[in-house]
Write a protein that holds these residues in place. Structure first.
Motif: not given
Ligand code: 5AD
Length: 347
Positions: A130-137, A152-156, A180-190, A193-196
């Motif tokens: 099974p492949l580990g799946i990382t997204l960077s989008l 099924g993605a588990h890293r971002y 900058y604030e929106r980007r930080l918020e996106a990181l904390y959203d990730l 949700i449970g992403y690495q």
């Protein structure tokens, strides 16, 4: 300074980043390699990088695939092309793949990623691993992140690019879309949700100081693991940042800063995954190997189809070779290749 003078507080990090004595730099890299082996071993984990599309709604002033760059021919891989690249990665026994691309918010693209993540799970299973799946989008809504996670993605990966909000503003347009604030918020959203969630910065940019880089390292520690990927800045001739003529450190200085940032981060966060970025390879064919010997333990071999690879030109001089003979490049007593392993950080 010498290694025994090094302290891992803000002032100590600044002093280390500013010290260009080759003996100090070498000792620091060796110490970071020692700490890496003691904590995470000699393994380097491989993530097959699939650059799915260079269409982007953002207009970052440093980036070659920014929306405003009319000189950049655009492409998008078909499902078949993505799956063929992933099959190649699975057969090479890379444990994971990364789907990376410009930031897009259209429904067709969002759905395509959901569909592909599910298909990638299948490909891994069919090839016995099974492949580990990382997204960077890029930045997406919390709902989109959750949809991709459920598929099924588990890293971002989402670099903060610079943890200094003032510097962030200097290298992005002030149009409401690049916040900058929106980007930080996106990181904390990730994270929520449970992403690495992995983040990182560019090193050796115009306007960037040693204090900024020290603060980046401390930001990574506050944000927490499990992974960081950072690499040297390179100019792209078609971007406003390059055209502005703003100065930045020499090749030699950016290379040594890039390796020093890896080494200092390994000392600060001994157990995390640290990527040796592709942008290290611009300086030397052994750029990423030197990253591994300075404390990094992940590389992302490019498996994008050759015809499209040339169009994902984030910066000039991007290495255009697909990584094929990894065994040859990485063969060393000091490195072991973690074939067939996901290589999640154990924190
Ligand atoms: N130099 C180095 N790295 C760059 N990136 C984008 N443009 C450049 C550049 N000119 C990096 C950004 C982004 C990642 C995908 O590529 O950090 O997050």
């Amino acid at each position: 300074m010498t290694l025994s003078d090094l302290t891992l507080d803000r002032d100590g990090l600044i002093a280390a980043l500013e010290c260009t004595d080759p003996a100090f730099e070498e000792a620091l890299r060796q110490e970071a390699y020692r700490v890496k082996v003691a904590h995470v071993g000699k393994n380097v984990y491989l993530r097959g990088l699939i650059e799915i599309s260079n269409r982007c709604r953002k207009d970052c002033l440093y980036c070659g695939i920014r929306r405003g760059n009319a000189a950049c021919p655009r492409y998008e891989l078909s499902d078949e092309e993505v799956l063929a690249a992933a099959t190649y990665a699975a057969r090479q026994r890379f444990g994971s793949v990364v789907i990376q691309g410009g930031e897009r918010s259209d429904t067709a693209f969002i759905q395509k990623i959901t569909r592909l993540v599910k298909a990638l799970k299948q490909i891994g299973t069919e090839n016995g691993l099974p492949l580990g799946i990382t997204l960077s989008l890029g930045e997406q809504s919390r709902d989109v992140y959750a949809e991709w996670f459920d598929a099924g993605a588990h890293r971002y990966l989402l670099r903060i690019e610079s943890s200094n909000p003032d510097l962030y503003r200097k290298i992005h347009p002030q149009d409401g879309l690049h916040s900058y604030e929106r980007r930080l918020e996106a990181l904390y959203d990730l994270k929520a949700i449970g992403y690495q969630a992995g983040t990182g910065v560019m090193i050796g940019m115009p306007f960037q100081t040693a204090a900024d880089l020290a603060d980046d390292l401390l930001f990574f520690r506050r944000f927490g693991g499990p992974m960081i990927g950072m690499g040297p800045y390179h100019p792209n001739a078609e971007t406003p940042l390059t055209r502005s003529g703003a100065s930045y450190p020499s090749d030699e200085a950016r290379f040594s800063l890039g390796l020093k940032m890896i080494a200092l981060l390994r000392l600060l966060m001994p157990d995390i995954n640290i990527a040796a970025a592709t942008s290290l390879e611009v300086f030397s064919p052994r750029g990423r190997v030197l990253g591994l010997l300075s404390g990094a333990n992940v590389i992302m071999p490019n498996v994008t189809p050759e015809a499209q690879l040339v169009k994902y030109n984030l910066y000039d001089r991007k290495t255009l070779l697909r990584d094929r003979q990894l065994n040859d490049v990485l063969h060393s007593d000091q490195i072991r290749i973690g074939f067939g392993q996901w290589g999640d950080a154990v924190l």
